[in-house]
Design an enzyme around this catalytic site. Structure first.
Site, short mmCIF file in Angstrom:
data_model
loop_
_atom_site.label_atom_id
_atom_site.label_comp_id
_atom_site.label_asym_id
_atom_site.label_seq_id
_atom_site.Cartn_x
_atom_site.Cartn_y
_atom_site.Cartn_z
N HIS A 202 47.19 47.66 39.36
CA HIS A 202 46.29 46.51 39.22
C HIS A 202 46.07 46.10 37.76
CE1 HIS A 202 45.54 47.14 43.44
NE2 HIS A 202 45.11 48.36 43.20
N GLY A 220 42.88 45.46 47.15
CA GLY A 220 42.57 45.01 48.50
C GLY A 220 41.08 44.98 48.75
#
Length: 293
Positions: A202, A220
């Site tokens: 990320h 997510g």
């Protein structure tokens, strides 16, 4: 190390006690995009300590950051074999939170986690593992239950049941009652990761490229929080205490900078929803369900 069945059903995470405060609550809200307009007093209530409100899905990061801090390995009874997934092949499948009472802006809690299901999809098809974490307060009263499923692509063929996993919530077969757009920031993942999930997928462009993405992807659980934000804005008039539970199935990643469209259907106290990125013609959240109190 493979999955051992049925031993995995006796496997539990060590009990842990942790404390969070208003800073943690506000950082989560900022991480899912609340407060982008500092003059919007409805959203300001989630990022300003005066009369601070708590987004219900904040329970996911507060529990996760506690897990990261203690760093303990899973526990299992004597004589039971310890299962460990191939985490290079793992993706988050589903997430649900149920709040037995609204979250306070600060407090001390104890979390107890355990594996409640393991389903074998076949040697070349992977496995689904379901875990549950229960929060209790200092009086021993239940505060929240978190249920999450993990799709372990490299761990199928362990000999467990193939059927019996919870069925996804069906999306209504009609046009959405309403839709909301949320534009994510290019640096959204860099902000959200400060809640505790520092997976370089990320944040590190090279790691993302090795994983098959052009750039780092959004967490997510950040997308999950944005869908809860949609329910707050469209359904509850920003009242977090109106939400009893919130659940989703993850279907595709969001790229920071994407605009997420959340489609909602209201049927009494049940709010069904899906989320999509119109520019890329991809659905990122399916089978969403919020239950109101």
């Amino acid at each position: 190390m493979p999955i051992y069945y049925p031993d995995i059903l006796a496997q539990a995470a060590p009990q842990r006690t942790f404390t969070y405060g208003d800073r943690d609550v506000m950082l989560y809200a900022l991480g899912i995009g609340l407060g982008a307009d500092p003059m919007d007093e409805r959203e300001l209530a989630f990022v300003y300590e005066r009369g601070l409100k708590v987004v219900p899905t904040a329970v996911t990061v507060l529990a996760s950051s506690a897990r990261a801090r203690d760093g303990a390995v899973p526990d299992h009874p004597p004589g039971h074999r310890l299962s460990q997934l191939n985490y290079l092949m793992v993706v988050h499948g589903e997430q649900k939170v149920e709040l037995h009472r609204p979250l306070p802006a600060s407090g001390t809690f104890t979390a107890r986690g355990r594996t409640i299901g393991a389903f074998d999809k076949g040697k070349d098809k992977g496995a689904v593992v379901v875990n549950e974490t229960v929060w209790t307060d200092e009086a021993g009263e239940k505060v929240a239950t978190l249920t999450g499923s993990t799709f372990a692509r490299g761990d199928g063929g362990f000999g467990g049941p193939s059927d019996g996993a919870p069925a996804p919530h069906p999306t209504p077969d009609r046009a959405p009652d309403l839709s909301l757009d949320f534009t994510t920031r290019p640096d959204q993942a860099l902000i959200y990761r400060l809640n505790g999930d520092r997976n370089p997928l990320h944040s590190d462009p090279e790691v993302a490229r090795r994983a098959g993405f052009q750039r780092p992807i959004l967490h997510g659980l950040c997308t999950y929080g944005i869908t809860c934000r949609a329910v707050l804005a469209a359904i509850t008039d920003y009242d977090p205490e109106a939400i009893l539970s919130h659940q989703v199935r993850f279907s595709a990643p969001v790229i920071p900078g994407d605009t997420i469209t959340v489609d909602l259907w209201r049927d009494g106290k049940q709010i069904s929803f899906e989320a999509r990125v119109k520019e890329r013609r991809v659905t990122v959240i399916k089978n969403g369900l919020t239950v109101l109190r």
